[in-house]
Design a protein around this motif. Structure first.
Motif, PDB file in Angstrom:
ATOM      1  N   MET A 119       0.838  -1.184   0.000  1.00  0.00           N
ATOM      2  CA  MET A 119       0.000   0.000   0.000  1.00  0.00           C
ATOM      3  C   MET A 119       0.883   1.248   0.000  1.00  0.00           C
ATOM      4  O   MET A 119       1.805   1.345   0.816  1.00  0.00           O
ATOM      5  CB  MET A 119      -0.915   0.004   1.228  1.00  0.00           C
ATOM      6  N   SER A 120       0.612   2.161  -0.897  1.00  0.00           N
ATOM      7  CA  SER A 120       1.384   3.407  -0.956  1.00  0.00           C
ATOM      8  C   SER A 120       0.435   4.596  -1.052  1.00  0.00           C
ATOM      9  O   SER A 120      -0.756   4.434  -1.322  1.00  0.00           O
ATOM     10  CB  SER A 120       2.349   3.388  -2.144  1.00  0.00           C
ATOM     11  N   ARG A 121       0.979   5.771  -0.848  1.00  0.00           N
ATOM     12  CA  ARG A 121       0.195   7.023  -0.871  1.00  0.00           C
ATOM     13  C   ARG A 121      -1.065   6.879  -0.026  1.00  0.00           C
ATOM     14  O   ARG A 121      -2.176   7.216  -0.453  1.00  0.00           O
ATOM     15  CB  ARG A 121      -0.122   7.421  -2.303  1.00  0.00           C
ATOM     16  N   LEU A 122      -0.868   6.382   1.160  1.00  0.00           N
ATOM     17  CA  LEU A 122      -1.993   6.130   2.056  1.00  0.00           C
ATOM     18  C   LEU A 122      -2.637   7.427   2.519  1.00  0.00           C
ATOM     19  O   LEU A 122      -1.942   8.442   2.728  1.00  0.00           O
ATOM     20  CB  LEU A 122      -1.531   5.309   3.255  1.00  0.00           C
ATOM     21  N   THR A 123      -3.947   7.381   2.702  1.00  0.00           N
ATOM     22  CA  THR A 123      -4.711   8.528   3.197  1.00  0.00           C
ATOM     23  C   THR A 123      -5.512   8.078   4.416  1.00  0.00           C
ATOM     24  O   THR A 123      -5.690   6.873   4.650  1.00  0.00           O
ATOM     25  CB  THR A 123      -5.672   9.056   2.128  1.00  0.00           C
ATOM     26  N   PRO A 124      -6.013   9.029   5.191  1.00  0.00           N
ATOM     27  CA  PRO A 124      -6.838   8.655   6.351  1.00  0.00           C
ATOM     28  C   PRO A 124      -8.043   7.796   5.973  1.00  0.00           C
ATOM     29  O   PRO A 124      -8.515   7.005   6.792  1.00  0.00           O
ATOM     30  CB  PRO A 124      -7.268  10.015   6.917  1.00  0.00           C
ATOM     31  N   ASP A 125      -8.539   7.924   4.730  1.00  0.00           N
ATOM     32  CA  ASP A 125      -9.676   7.090   4.302  1.00  0.00           C
ATOM     33  C   ASP A 125      -9.302   5.613   4.189  1.00  0.00           C
ATOM     34  O   ASP A 125     -10.187   4.756   4.073  1.00  0.00           O
ATOM     35  CB  ASP A 125     -10.207   7.573   2.949  1.00  0.00           C
ATOM     36  N   ASP A 126      -8.015   5.306   4.188  1.00  0.00           N
ATOM     37  CA  ASP A 126      -7.580   3.908   4.142  1.00  0.00           C
ATOM     38  C   ASP A 126      -7.546   3.267   5.528  1.00  0.00           C
ATOM     39  O   ASP A 126      -7.287   2.065   5.645  1.00  0.00           O
ATOM     40  CB  ASP A 126      -6.180   3.812   3.520  1.00  0.00           C
ATOM     41  N   THR A 127      -7.806   4.041   6.551  1.00  0.00           N
ATOM     42  CA  THR A 127      -7.832   3.510   7.917  1.00  0.00           C
ATOM     43  C   THR A 127      -8.952   2.485   8.053  1.00  0.00           C
ATOM     44  O   THR A 127     -10.112   2.770   7.756  1.00  0.00           O
ATOM     45  CB  THR A 127      -8.036   4.643   8.936  1.00  0.00           C
ATOM     46  N   ALA A 128      -8.579   1.279   8.479  1.00  0.00           N
ATOM     47  CA  ALA A 128      -9.553   0.185   8.583  1.00  0.00           C
ATOM     48  C   ALA A 128      -8.878  -1.042   9.172  1.00  0.00           C
ATOM     49  O   ALA A 128      -7.650  -1.070   9.318  1.00  0.00           O
ATOM     50  CB  ALA A 128     -10.121  -0.162   7.211  1.00  0.00           C
ATOM     51  N   ILE A 129      -9.679  -2.030   9.483  1.00  0.00           N
ATOM     52  CA  ILE A 129      -9.141  -3.360   9.772  1.00  0.00           C
ATOM     53  C   ILE A 129      -9.094  -4.103   8.444  1.00  0.00           C
ATOM     54  O   ILE A 129     -10.096  -4.163   7.727  1.00  0.00           O
ATOM     55  CB  ILE A 129     -10.011  -4.122  10.784  1.00  0.00           C
ATOM     56  N   TYR A 130      -7.928  -4.630   8.123  1.00  0.00           N
ATOM     57  CA  TYR A 130      -7.723  -5.348   6.872  1.00  0.00           C
ATOM     58  C   TYR A 130      -7.729  -6.851   7.134  1.00  0.00           C
ATOM     59  O   TYR A 130      -7.031  -7.341   8.030  1.00  0.00           O
ATOM     60  CB  TYR A 130      -6.403  -4.922   6.233  1.00  0.00           C
ATOM     61  N   TYR A 131      -8.527  -7.553   6.341  1.00  0.00           N
ATOM     62  CA  TYR A 131      -8.704  -8.993   6.509  1.00  0.00           C
ATOM     63  C   TYR A 131      -8.181  -9.736   5.287  1.00  0.00           C
ATOM     64  O   TYR A 131      -8.564  -9.425   4.154  1.00  0.00           O
ATOM     65  CB  TYR A 131     -10.174  -9.338   6.688  1.00  0.00           C
ATOM     66  N   CYS A 132      -7.367 -10.716   5.528  1.00  0.00           N
ATOM     67  CA  CYS A 132      -6.940 -11.618   4.464  1.00  0.00           C
ATOM     68  C   CYS A 132      -8.114 -12.532   4.110  1.00  0.00           C
ATOM     69  O   CYS A 132      -8.882 -12.941   4.991  1.00  0.00           O
ATOM     70  CB  CYS A 132      -5.747 -12.429   4.958  1.00  0.00           C
ATOM     71  N   ASN A 133      -8.234 -12.846   2.838  1.00  0.00           N
ATOM     72  CA  ASN A 133      -9.341 -13.687   2.375  1.00  0.00           C
ATOM     73  C   ASN A 133      -8.830 -14.794   1.477  1.00  0.00           C
ATOM     74  O   ASN A 133      -7.917 -14.594   0.663  1.00  0.00           O
ATOM     75  CB  ASN A 133     -10.348 -12.834   1.613  1.00  0.00           C
ATOM     76  N   LEU A 134      -9.419 -15.963   1.622  1.00  0.00           N
ATOM     77  CA  LEU A 134      -9.178 -17.085   0.712  1.00  0.00           C
ATOM     78  C   LEU A 134     -10.541 -17.589   0.283  1.00  0.00           C
ATOM     79  O   LEU A 134     -11.371 -17.938   1.148  1.00  0.00           O
ATOM     80  CB  LEU A 134      -8.382 -18.192   1.406  1.00  0.00           C
ATOM     81  N   GLY A 135     -10.783 -17.606  -1.020  1.00  0.00           N
ATOM     82  CA  GLY A 135     -12.093 -18.002  -1.530  1.00  0.00           C
ATOM     83  C   GLY A 135     -12.061 -19.317  -2.278  1.00  0.00           C
ATOM     84  O   GLY A 135     -11.145 -19.567  -3.069  1.00  0.00           O
ATOM     85  N   THR A 136     -13.041 -20.167  -2.000  1.00  0.00           N
ATOM     86  CA  THR A 136     -13.222 -21.395  -2.743  1.00  0.00           C
ATOM     87  C   THR A 136     -14.626 -21.385  -3.337  1.00  0.00           C
ATOM     88  O   THR A 136     -15.378 -20.432  -3.149  1.00  0.00           O
ATOM     89  CB  THR A 136     -13.049 -22.628  -1.849  1.00  0.00           C
ATOM     90  N   LEU A 137     -14.998 -22.452  -4.030  1.00  0.00           N
ATOM     91  CA  LEU A 137     -16.344 -22.536  -4.592  1.00  0.00           C
ATOM     92  C   LEU A 137     -17.415 -22.544  -3.508  1.00  0.00           C
ATOM     93  O   LEU A 137     -18.542 -22.129  -3.721  1.00  0.00           O
ATOM     94  CB  LEU A 137     -16.472 -23.782  -5.444  1.00  0.00           C
ATOM     95  N   TRP A 138     -17.057 -23.061  -2.341  1.00  0.00           N
ATOM     96  CA  TRP A 138     -18.063 -23.316  -1.310  1.00  0.00           C
ATOM     97  C   TRP A 138     -17.957 -22.386  -0.105  1.00  0.00           C
ATOM     98  O   TRP A 138     -18.898 -22.294   0.672  1.00  0.00           O
ATOM     99  CB  TRP A 138     -17.930 -24.762  -0.817  1.00  0.00           C
ATOM    100  N   HIS A 139     -16.836 -21.718   0.064  1.00  0.00           N
ATOM    101  CA  HIS A 139     -16.639 -21.002   1.323  1.00  0.00           C
ATOM    102  C   HIS A 139     -15.611 -19.888   1.165  1.00  0.00           C
ATOM    103  O   HIS A 139     -14.671 -19.997   0.376  1.00  0.00           O
ATOM    104  CB  HIS A 139     -16.157 -21.987   2.397  1.00  0.00           C
ATOM    105  N   ASP A 140     -15.839 -18.812   1.936  1.00  0.00           N
ATOM    106  CA  ASP A 140     -14.857 -17.737   2.053  1.00  0.00           C
ATOM    107  C   ASP A 140     -14.240 -17.793   3.446  1.00  0.00           C
ATOM    108  O   ASP A 140     -14.965 -17.790   4.448  1.00  0.00           O
ATOM    109  CB  ASP A 140     -15.513 -16.368   1.858  1.00  0.00           C
ATOM    110  N   TYR A 141     -12.922 -17.844   3.487  1.00  0.00           N
ATOM    111  CA  TYR A 141     -12.213 -17.833   4.763  1.00  0.00           C
ATOM    112  C   TYR A 141     -11.616 -16.446   4.981  1.00  0.00           C
ATOM    113  O   TYR A 141     -11.156 -15.804   4.038  1.00  0.00           O
ATOM    114  CB  TYR A 141     -11.074 -18.862   4.758  1.00  0.00           C
ATOM    115  N   PHE A 142     -11.616 -16.004   6.245  1.00  0.00           N
ATOM    116  CA  PHE A 142     -11.034 -14.723   6.600  1.00  0.00           C
ATOM    117  C   PHE A 142     -10.081 -14.896   7.774  1.00  0.00           C
ATOM    118  O   PHE A 142     -10.306 -15.722   8.653  1.00  0.00           O
ATOM    119  CB  PHE A 142     -12.119 -13.710   6.984  1.00  0.00           C
ATOM    120  N   GLY A 143      -9.032 -14.047   7.787  1.00  0.00           N
ATOM    121  CA  GLY A 143      -8.151 -14.008   8.936  1.00  0.00           C
ATOM    122  C   GLY A 143      -8.775 -13.196  10.063  1.00  0.00           C
ATOM    123  O   GLY A 143      -9.903 -12.712   9.957  1.00  0.00           O
TER     124      GLY A 143
END
Length: 115
Positions: free
Chosen positions: A82-106
């Motif tokens: 991530m570059s040129r970050l702004t205050p609007d980028d403030t958030a909790i960021y979640y890693c995601n892995l998607g399959t046909l049947w399910h979405d996994y999150f960190g």
């Protein structure tokens, strides 16, 4: 079953850069994509960027040209530069892995952009 572990969040000044990393542990038959979502206070969770096994990437309009997603799907690793970050980028960021049947999150990693 997959467990996703993120790292790299923190506090950064506006205009700065930060890199998030994620590694998956476990076994999955077929992965459709890996990527990153984020959720800011009082807002819903939104897709930030995704990476497909063939290398295809997808970005939210708000981060195009500033964020870069990369990784190795076969190794279940994904990064977000991530570059040129702004205050609007403030958030909790979640890693995601998607399959046909399910979405996994960190569990999520906090990114705060503030002076």
């Amino acid at each position: 079953q997959v467990n996703l572990v993120e790292s790299g969040g923190g506090l950064v000044q506006p205009g700065g850069s930060l890199t998030l990393s994620c590694r998956g542990f476990g076994s999955i038959y077929k992965i459709n994509s890996m990527g990153w979502y984020r959720q800011a206070p009082t807002k819903g969770r939104e897709l930030v960027a995704s990476l497909a096994p063939d290398g295809t990437t997808n970005y939210a309009n708000s981060v195009k040209g500033r964020f870069t997603v990369s990784g190795d799907i076969a190794e279940m690793t994904v990064n977000l530069e991530m570059s040129r970050l702004t205050p609007d980028d403030t958030a909790i960021y979640y890693c995601n892995l998607g399959t046909l049947w399910h979405d996994y999150f960190g569990q999520g990693t906090q990114v705060t952009v503030s002076s």
